[in-house]
Scaffold this motif. Structure first.
Motif, PDB file in Angstrom:
ATOM      1  N   SER A  96       0.862  -1.181   0.000  1.00  0.00           N
ATOM      2  CA  SER A  96       0.000   0.000   0.000  1.00  0.00           C
ATOM      3  C   SER A  96       0.893   1.224   0.000  1.00  0.00           C
ATOM      4  O   SER A  96       2.118   1.117  -0.077  1.00  0.00           O
ATOM      5  CB  SER A  96      -0.920   0.005   1.223  1.00  0.00           C
ATOM      6  OG  SER A  96      -0.152   0.183   2.398  1.00  0.00           O
ATOM      7  N   LYS A  97       0.283   2.381   0.132  1.00  0.00           N
ATOM      8  CA  LYS A  97       1.069   3.595   0.272  1.00  0.00           C
ATOM      9  C   LYS A  97       1.866   3.525   1.568  1.00  0.00           C
ATOM     10  O   LYS A  97       1.547   2.754   2.472  1.00  0.00           O
ATOM     11  CB  LYS A  97       0.158   4.817   0.304  1.00  0.00           C
ATOM     12  CG  LYS A  97      -0.539   5.091  -0.993  1.00  0.00           C
ATOM     13  CD  LYS A  97      -1.399   6.325  -0.854  1.00  0.00           C
ATOM     14  CE  LYS A  97      -2.160   6.580  -2.133  1.00  0.00           C
ATOM     15  NZ  LYS A  97      -3.027   7.744  -2.014  1.00  0.00           N
ATOM     16  N   SER A  99       2.002   5.394   4.111  1.00  0.00           N
ATOM     17  CA  SER A  99       1.320   5.777   5.340  1.00  0.00           C
ATOM     18  C   SER A  99       0.115   4.892   5.671  1.00  0.00           C
ATOM     19  O   SER A  99      -0.551   5.135   6.674  1.00  0.00           O
ATOM     20  CB  SER A  99       0.870   7.231   5.254  1.00  0.00           C
ATOM     21  OG  SER A  99      -0.060   7.373   4.199  1.00  0.00           O
ATOM     22  N   GLU A 100      -0.161   3.887   4.865  1.00  0.00           N
ATOM     23  CA  GLU A 100      -1.301   3.011   5.105  1.00  0.00           C
ATOM     24  C   GLU A 100      -0.823   1.645   5.559  1.00  0.00           C
ATOM     25  O   GLU A 100       0.305   1.238   5.306  1.00  0.00           O
ATOM     26  CB  GLU A 100      -2.134   2.897   3.831  1.00  0.00           C
ATOM     27  CG  GLU A 100      -2.764   4.206   3.418  1.00  0.00           C
ATOM     28  CD  GLU A 100      -3.532   4.097   2.108  1.00  0.00           C
ATOM     29  OE1 GLU A 100      -3.522   3.012   1.494  1.00  0.00           O
ATOM     30  OE2 GLU A 100      -4.117   5.098   1.702  1.00  0.00           O
ATOM     31  N   GLN A 101      -1.707   0.922   6.218  1.00  0.00           N
ATOM     32  CA  GLN A 101      -1.351  -0.395   6.730  1.00  0.00           C
ATOM     33  C   GLN A 101      -1.204  -1.408   5.602  1.00  0.00           C
ATOM     34  O   GLN A 101      -1.998  -1.431   4.667  1.00  0.00           O
ATOM     35  CB  GLN A 101      -2.417  -0.879   7.697  1.00  0.00           C
ATOM     36  CG  GLN A 101      -2.506  -0.037   8.944  1.00  0.00           C
ATOM     37  CD  GLN A 101      -3.549  -0.554   9.913  1.00  0.00           C
ATOM     38  OE1 GLN A 101      -4.239  -1.514   9.638  1.00  0.00           O
ATOM     39  NE2 GLN A 101      -3.655   0.083  11.049  1.00  0.00           N
ATOM     40  N   SER A 102      -0.171  -2.250   5.713  1.00  0.00           N
ATOM     41  CA  SER A 102       0.044  -3.329   4.760  1.00  0.00           C
ATOM     42  C   SER A 102       0.992  -4.340   5.392  1.00  0.00           C
ATOM     43  O   SER A 102       1.601  -4.080   6.435  1.00  0.00           O
ATOM     44  CB  SER A 102       0.640  -2.800   3.456  1.00  0.00           C
ATOM     45  OG  SER A 102       1.964  -2.347   3.672  1.00  0.00           O
TER      46      SER A 102
END
Length: 123
Positions: A96-97, A99-102
């Motif tokens: 993901s980006k 700053s997003e959860q992944s």
């Protein structure tokens, strides 16, 4: 050069820095306890307050007491990173980006926070 750097690192923080950091983190912990909402979210606030107070105690004390609270902090970081990784493996996207959860971000969190936390416990 390496030995000189290692000696300075092993000395730790200066007394002023330890007292300042310990005072500020202790105040954060006390404010979190006082301002905890009377809802089901209160447990999260108390956990954060406990982490702040553990940091404060690790800064203020020396010897075995410092090692104990430092180990609590390390265990908390490792536990949080493992929980994050497991939840992302079960429900999160692989990428993901930034700053997003992944799963990738969870692995990076484990490498940069969980592994040093558990290595402090063993050291």
């Amino acid at each position: 050069m390496y030995r000189a750097g290692e000696e300075i690192i092993n000395k730790g923080l200066s007394p002023f820095t330890r007292i300042l950091f310990g005072f500020v983190s202790g105040m954060f912990g006390l404010v979190m306890i006082i301002s905890a909402p009377p809802t089901d979210m209160a447990i999260r606030v108390y956990v954060f307050a406990g982490a702040c107070l553990s940091i404060s105690f690790a800064c203020m004390f020396t010897g075995r007491v410092r090692q104990f609270f430092g180990s609590l902090i390390g265990l908390g970081l490792f536990s949080a990173s493992m929980w994050y990784l497991l939840t992302q493996l079960l429900h999160g996207p692989l990428l993901s980006k930034r700053s997003e959860q992944s799963v990738l971000n969870a692995v990076l969190f484990l490498v940069f926070f969980g592994v040093p936390g558990v290595s402090y416990i063993q050291g």
